[in-house]
Structures are given as C-alpha cells and as structure tokens.
Motif scaffolding. Structure first.
Motif, PDB file in Angstrom:
ATOM      1  N   SER A 244      -9.352  -9.391 -51.232  1.00  0.00           N
ATOM      2  CA  SER A 244      -8.701 -10.686 -51.485  1.00  0.00           C
ATOM      3  C   SER A 244      -7.209 -10.419 -51.398  1.00  0.00           C
ATOM      4  O   SER A 244      -6.784  -9.279 -51.175  1.00  0.00           O
ATOM      5  N   LEU A 245      -6.394 -11.461 -51.625  1.00  0.00           N
ATOM      6  CA  LEU A 245      -4.947 -11.246 -51.532  1.00  0.00           C
ATOM      7  C   LEU A 245      -4.431 -10.450 -52.726  1.00  0.00           C
ATOM      8  O   LEU A 245      -3.302  -9.968 -52.720  1.00  0.00           O
ATOM      9  N   THR A 246      -5.246 -10.279 -53.724  1.00  0.00           N
ATOM     10  CA  THR A 246      -4.778  -9.503 -54.881  1.00  0.00           C
ATOM     11  C   THR A 246      -5.293  -8.069 -54.873  1.00  0.00           C
ATOM     12  O   THR A 246      -4.831  -7.244 -55.648  1.00  0.00           O
ATOM     13  N   GLY A 247      -6.246  -7.766 -54.035  1.00  0.00           N
ATOM     14  CA  GLY A 247      -6.733  -6.383 -54.015  1.00  0.00           C
ATOM     15  C   GLY A 247      -7.971  -6.221 -53.165  1.00  0.00           C
ATOM     16  O   GLY A 247      -8.384  -7.137 -52.463  1.00  0.00           O
ATOM     17  N   TYR A 248      -8.546  -5.030 -53.214  1.00  0.00           N
ATOM     18  CA  TYR A 248      -9.733  -4.746 -52.405  1.00  0.00           C
ATOM     19  C   TYR A 248     -10.565  -3.665 -53.095  1.00  0.00           C
ATOM     20  O   TYR A 248     -10.053  -2.915 -53.936  1.00  0.00           O
ATOM     21  N   THR A 249     -11.841  -3.638 -52.758  1.00  0.00           N
ATOM     22  CA  THR A 249     -12.722  -2.579 -53.257  1.00  0.00           C
ATOM     23  C   THR A 249     -13.245  -1.820 -52.045  1.00  0.00           C
ATOM     24  O   THR A 249     -13.860  -2.413 -51.145  1.00  0.00           O
ATOM     25  N   LEU A 250     -12.981  -0.519 -52.023  1.00  0.00           N
ATOM     26  CA  LEU A 250     -13.434   0.287 -50.884  1.00  0.00           C
ATOM     27  C   LEU A 250     -14.954   0.413 -50.893  1.00  0.00           C
ATOM     28  O   LEU A 250     -15.584   0.386 -51.961  1.00  0.00           O
ATOM     29  N   ALA A 251     -15.533   0.553 -49.708  1.00  0.00           N
ATOM     30  CA  ALA A 251     -16.985   0.756 -49.588  1.00  0.00           C
ATOM     31  C   ALA A 251     -17.372   2.000 -50.393  1.00  0.00           C
ATOM     32  O   ALA A 251     -16.596   2.965 -50.481  1.00  0.00           O
TER      33      ALA A 251
END
Ligand code: PMP
Length: 394
Positions: A244-251
């Motif tokens: 999202s524009l606030t962050g990400y979760t790596l696979a």
C-alpha cells in the motif's frame, strides 16, 4: 555411464574437443528444446495473468524451481533463482546487516566473485581474514580452527577450486563455523555440476551456483539459503504479499528475492538440465570424471616439460586441471591447441589474480576441464598435442 553414448546429445562435440566446461559447459539438445518450446509454444509471463498460456508457463516454472531445489536436497521455498553465482553471492554480501567489527573469513583460493564482495565490506568496518591454501590448493580444516572466532559472522569458501581443482572439507569447516555461531557460505559453482550435493550433508547456510556450468543456459544461477535472513537486493513486482502507500509485506518465500520477471525460459531450461543430470546419476557422472581425471593427470605428469598444479589424487579433486609449459605463455599454448588440434581449453588467471600471485604464476595457467561428455580418446589427443607443443619449446 558411457560418454560415447550421450555425445549425440551435444552436437558441438562432433567438430571439436571441448575441455573448457569449468568456464561454461556444453548444452544438450533436450535443454535447448525445452527453452525453445517455452519461447515458441507457451511464452507468457508467470504468476501475473490468468489466461491459459500464463498458467502453463507458471506451472512449468514452478516445476523447474522445485526440481532445481531438490537436486541439492533443498526446499523450493528457500531456493532463489539468480542471474549467476556472482549475483547469488552478492545478494548475501549486500543483504546481511553488517556491523563495524564483524569478521568475515575467506580464502586466497577464491574466484573474484567470492572474494571482492567480502573485501568491499572493509569500507564498512568489517574485518576480512584470509586463510592461505597449500601450494596444491588443499586447506587443512585446522587453518579454519585458527581463523574462525566468536566475532566471525560469516565464512565464505569455494567448494572446489576453479584453478587447481582441489575440494575443500566443507562439512568439517561447517562444524567449526557453527561452534562459533558463524554462518557458512559455499561457492558451489565448480562442485554442484560434477558431484552429488546435499545441503544437509554439507552443513552450509548458503549455497551458490551457476546454471551455465551444469548444462543449463547462461543468465541462470541459484542461491539456496537455510534461513531467509538477508535483506533482498532488489524488490518490486513479484516480491511482495501486500503493498500500500504506507508500506509493504515481503513474500514469505524465495519470491522476495526474485523481484521482477525472472529468467522464465532459462529456469525451465535449467530444470531440464537437472532432469538430464539426474537421469544419468550424479554418482556415475562423478565416477566417470574421476576416471577421466586420473588419465589426464597421469598423462600430464608423464610429459617432461609440463608442470601440473593441484592435488594428484582424483578423489580429493574435481576434473579441473591446471598446468604450465615453461617457456611458453599459457595463451600461446591455448591458441596452438585450438588452431592445430581443435582443442578448447582456458588460459590466464581464471579470475583468481590473488591466487596466481601466491603461486608465483604471473601469466596464469592453461586449464583443461572435463565433464560427463569427455572421452578418454579426447584426453589422449590433448596429451599428444601437448607433447608436440613441448617439442616446439625445446
Ligand atoms: N565461483 C567459481 C568457483 C567459479 O568458477 C565461477 C565461474 N568461473 C564463479 C564463481 C562465477 O560464476 P558466474 O560467472 O556464473 O557468476
């Protein structure tokens, strides 16, 4: 395993004698056909579109990925497809959160690809300790007992020397590392193609190797990891579970390291190469190479005017054999072998300049390297050609 029978799979061997497999191996028809089937019959991106072509391509990619992982006894989830060994090592070197005062242990035997990434860490306050090999390239595990301390964060070693052919006692070195809480990275570029490998038996934390040295295409390599702790070098499409524009979760699996479109046809080709190697049997391949290497070593040591570098016992080494002809530059020997006898060998420093300095061989060596398609007759032809070259020097 009969090298004469499988040679029809390698059309290049019709016309010349290829003794440069340590640089890049030949490719059998089956692998070339698997790559071209992807390009001509079901080419699409993977894991992205829902149409049927993409579904087929994705499934073939995943099958190849699984096969490559199980070839080294690894789990598919922690086995990453890279561009080559150099990139695999680079991912680990750049991804560990180094702290000032950490120590890395490596050896003077290493290919530049497993040396320069560690030397560069000196700029970040990491100490790099270098273990020295014997003149034949062997290293006693005691040398690692002396070099590895509780401050050592990582030990990075080659499994087999690409110049001298010597095999290092990886299992013993792994035990020494783990006693001190250090991780072990193994550069398997020269071992994985030639001898049976199981990461659990090796006891390493990272194993890096290249597809183009094991019948597969260039542009493919592998990084196997025990734990996926290094920060990925590159992230983007394909490497996340959520963004999202606030962050990400790596696979949670290898995909975090495979940002962007991977070498799809290349990986499918490498999967086919692994299938080919497995069907012949790695035990049989290594036995064949041991036999060929014995013939090569005996022949070379029998020629006055040729000096062999590296261990003499085929069981302690792979079929990478370096030699010099005093009075003739290694490049000249290689040129004459090519032009007069259709024999392809490598010459020079083999991307191991510090080792060449240590061995006092500023011009490098001539290197003949074998594989499953090398025949005894080819070795005999090399030996006869070298006898003629030695006569030119006299
Ligand atoms: N390590 C060793 C021992 C090698 O022999 C090579 C290739 N000559 C490499 C690393 C680098 O492999 P690549 O060029 O495929 O990255």
């Amino acid at each position: 395993m009969n090298a004469d029978v499988i040679r029809s799979d390698f059309p290049i061997t019709d016309d010349l004698i290829y003794l440069d497999s340590a640089a890049t191996s030949l490719m059998p028809r089956q692998v070339a056909e698997a790559i071209s089937a992807y390009d001509l019959r079901y080419r699409a991106n993977i894991g992205r579109s829902v149409h049927r072509l993409s579904v087929v391509a994705t499934q073939r990619y995943l099958d190849a990925h699984d096969r490559i992982a199980s070839f080294i006894g690894g789990e598919s989830g922690t086995t990453v497809i890279t561009k080559n060994t150099t990139e695999a090592i680079g991912i680990v070197a750049s991804g560990i959160p180094w702290e000032k005062g950490d120590r890395v242990v490596t050896t003077a035997l290493e290919h530049h690809s497993n040396l320069l990434p560690w030397l560069r860490l000196r700029n970040r306050g990491v100490n790099v300790d270098i273990v020295m090999p014997e003149a034949d390239g062997t290293i006693d595990p005691a040398a690692f007992e002396a070099a590895v301390t509780d401050e050592t964060r990582l030990v990075a070693i080659t499994h087999a020397s690409n110049v001298l052919g010597a095999l290092l006692p990886v299992r013993k070195i792994a035990d020494i590392c783990h006693e001190h809480g250090a991780e072990l990275l193994v550069d398997g570029a020269q071992s994985v193609p030639h001898i049976p490998i199981d990461v659990k038996d090796l006891g390493c934390d990272y194993l890096c190797f290249s597809g183009h040295k094991m019948l597969g295409p260039s542009g493919t390599g592998v990084l196997w990891m025990q734990e996926m702790t290094p920060e990925p070098l590159i992230i983007g499409g394909g490497s996340v579970e959520a963004a999202s524009l606030t962050g990400y979760t790596l696979a949670g699996d290898y995909r975090r390291y495979e940002g962007g479109t991977p070498p799809i046809g290349g990986t499918i080709g490498l999967g086919e190469a692994v299938k080919y190697l497995t069907s012949l049997g790695m035990e049989d391949i290594s036995r064949h190479e041991e036999w060929i290497t014995r013939r090569l070593l005996d022949g070379l040591t029998g020629i006055d005017g040729v000096i062999v570098h590296g261990p003499d016992t085929p069981g302690d080494r792979i079929g990478v054999v370096s030699f010099t002809v005093p009075g003739m530059h290694p490049h000249d020997v290689a040129h004459i072998l090519d032009e007069a006898s259709d024999i392809m060998v490598r010459s020079g420093d083999h991307c191991c300049k510090p080792l060449m300095e240590l061995l006092e061989l500023p011009q490098g060596t001539v290197r003949a390297s074998t594989y499953l398609y090398t025949t005894g007759e080819e070795i005999d032809l090399l030996l006869r050609s070298l006898e003629e070259i030695v006569r030119m020097v006299e």
